[in-house]
Design a protein around this motif. Sequence first.
Motif, mmCIF file in Angstrom:
data_model
loop_
_atom_site.group_PDB
_atom_site.id
_atom_site.type_symbol
_atom_site.label_atom_id
_atom_site.label_comp_id
_atom_site.label_asym_id
_atom_site.label_seq_id
_atom_site.Cartn_x
_atom_site.Cartn_y
_atom_site.Cartn_z
ATOM 1 N N ALA A 218 0.815 -1.181 0.087
ATOM 2 C CA ALA A 218 0.079 0.052 -0.016
ATOM 3 C C ALA A 218 0.870 1.185 0.071
ATOM 4 C CB ALA A 218 -1.056 0.132 1.312
ATOM 5 N N ARG A 219 0.459 2.392 -0.402
ATOM 6 C CA ARG A 219 0.975 3.647 -0.376
ATOM 7 C C ARG A 219 1.223 3.933 0.998
ATOM 8 N NH1 ARG A 219 -0.120 6.949 -4.566
ATOM 9 N NH2 ARG A 219 1.286 8.617 -3.591
ATOM 10 N N GLY A 220 2.538 4.703 1.085
ATOM 11 C CA GLY A 220 2.717 5.303 2.605
ATOM 12 C C GLY A 220 1.963 6.436 2.832
ATOM 13 N N ASN A 221 2.272 7.114 3.903
ATOM 14 C CA ASN A 221 1.666 8.357 4.334
ATOM 15 C C ASN A 221 2.341 9.568 3.717
ATOM 16 O OD1 ASN A 221 -0.147 7.260 6.046
ATOM 17 N ND2 ASN A 221 1.644 7.256 7.909
ATOM 18 N N LYS B 54 4.293 11.213 0.247
ATOM 19 C CA LYS B 54 4.275 11.067 -1.379
ATOM 20 C C LYS B 54 5.624 10.317 -1.806
ATOM 21 C CE LYS B 54 4.522 14.068 -5.359
ATOM 22 N NZ LYS B 54 5.818 13.279 -6.296
ATOM 23 N N ASP B 55 4.869 9.393 -2.816
ATOM 24 C CA ASP B 55 6.169 8.364 -3.454
ATOM 25 C C ASP B 55 6.754 7.497 -2.112
ATOM 26 O OD1 ASP B 55 7.615 10.778 -5.497
ATOM 27 O OD2 ASP B 55 5.480 9.441 -5.666
ATOM 28 N N SER B 56 5.946 6.934 -1.395
ATOM 29 C CA SER B 56 6.522 6.105 -0.390
ATOM 30 C C SER B 56 5.662 4.750 -0.604
ATOM 31 C CB SER B 56 6.352 6.658 1.141
ATOM 32 O OG SER B 56 4.888 6.877 1.511
ATOM 33 N N VAL B 57 6.102 3.769 -0.327
ATOM 34 C CA VAL B 57 5.121 2.350 -0.035
ATOM 35 C C VAL B 57 5.614 1.500 0.905
ATOM 36 C CG1 VAL B 57 6.955 1.327 -1.629
ATOM 37 C CG2 VAL B 57 4.561 0.650 -1.764
ATOM 38 N N ASN B 58 4.472 0.910 1.597
ATOM 39 C CA ASN B 58 4.707 -0.055 2.679
ATOM 40 C C ASN B 58 4.541 -1.474 2.259
ATOM 41 O OD1 ASN B 58 5.508 1.990 4.304
ATOM 42 N ND2 ASN B 58 2.994 2.397 4.918
ATOM 43 N N LEU B 59 5.141 -2.378 2.706
ATOM 44 C CA LEU B 59 4.742 -3.978 2.695
ATOM 45 C C LEU B 59 4.520 -4.464 4.054
ATOM 46 C CD1 LEU B 59 4.674 -6.556 0.684
ATOM 47 C CD2 LEU B 59 7.071 -6.877 0.972
ATOM 48 N N GLN B 60 3.608 -4.825 4.244
ATOM 49 C CA GLN B 60 2.799 -5.357 5.483
ATOM 50 C C GLN B 60 2.917 -6.802 5.240
ATOM 51 O OE1 GLN B 60 1.956 -3.807 8.564
ATOM 52 N NE2 GLN B 60 2.417 -5.696 9.179
ATOM 53 N N MET B 61 3.766 -7.582 6.091
ATOM 54 C CA MET B 61 3.884 -8.983 6.273
ATOM 55 C C MET B 61 3.357 -9.504 7.333
ATOM 56 S SD MET B 61 7.671 -9.322 4.174
ATOM 57 C CE MET B 61 8.439 -8.293 5.511
ATOM 58 N N HIS B 62 2.456 -10.431 7.290
ATOM 59 C CA HIS B 62 2.034 -11.422 8.273
ATOM 60 C C HIS B 62 2.241 -12.578 8.070
ATOM 61 C CE1 HIS B 62 -0.075 -7.886 10.041
ATOM 62 N NE2 HIS B 62 -0.912 -7.510 8.610
ATOM 63 N N LYS B 63 2.144 -13.570 9.168
ATOM 64 C CA LYS B 63 2.397 -15.078 8.938
ATOM 65 C C LYS B 63 3.533 -15.359 8.460
ATOM 66 C CE LYS B 63 -2.695 -15.744 8.677
ATOM 67 N NZ LYS B 63 -3.962 -16.364 7.722
ATOM 68 N N LEU B 64 4.484 -14.548 8.788
ATOM 69 C CA LEU B 64 5.907 -14.970 8.074
ATOM 70 C C LEU B 64 6.449 -16.411 8.352
ATOM 71 C CD1 LEU B 64 7.416 -11.547 9.020
ATOM 72 C CD2 LEU B 64 7.268 -12.537 6.631
ATOM 73 N N LYS B 65 7.025 -16.849 7.213
ATOM 74 C CA LYS B 65 7.597 -18.145 7.165
ATOM 75 C C LYS B 65 9.355 -17.996 7.161
ATOM 76 C CE LYS B 65 3.580 -19.738 4.805
ATOM 77 N NZ LYS B 65 3.223 -20.301 3.475
ATOM 78 N N PRO B 66 9.784 -19.215 7.476
ATOM 79 C CA PRO B 66 11.226 -18.917 7.251
ATOM 80 C C PRO B 66 11.804 -18.863 5.798
ATOM 81 C CG PRO B 66 10.810 -20.844 8.943
ATOM 82 C CD PRO B 66 9.321 -20.409 8.373
ATOM 83 N N GLU B 67 10.889 -19.608 5.128
ATOM 84 C CA GLU B 67 11.295 -19.330 3.553
ATOM 85 C C GLU B 67 10.955 -17.897 3.054
ATOM 86 O OE1 GLU B 67 9.113 -21.651 4.818
ATOM 87 O OE2 GLU B 67 7.400 -21.927 3.682
#
Length: 116
Positions: free
Chosen positions: A70-73, A75-88
Amino acid sequence: QVQLVESGGGLVQPGGSLRLSCTASGSREIWYLGWFRQTDGNQRELVAGMTLDGATIELEDSAKGRFTIARGNTKDSVNLQMHKLKPEDTAIYYCQVRVIGSRNYWGQGIQVTVSS
């Protein structure tokens, strides 16, 4: 020139969450923002990407249902929210932006380690 600053990586236990952030600076017209990852001996692969207007969002199959881009707060920023992370999911994650009429730009990479 476009410069990218990434943040938010680190060590997390399996099942945990992390949010990666990327902010671009430089007066260029960005039309696409994405996150890639790379492990030793492998090619860099797309994890998630989106057009600036949000009309198109891409997610790698293993990320579906777990990651959100999703876009960040700012201008020209982006976030990657990661849940249920796995070793891979352990890898170096790279932010990429695509600029109209110019080349793609990459961040310096940020380590994500999923381990107990």
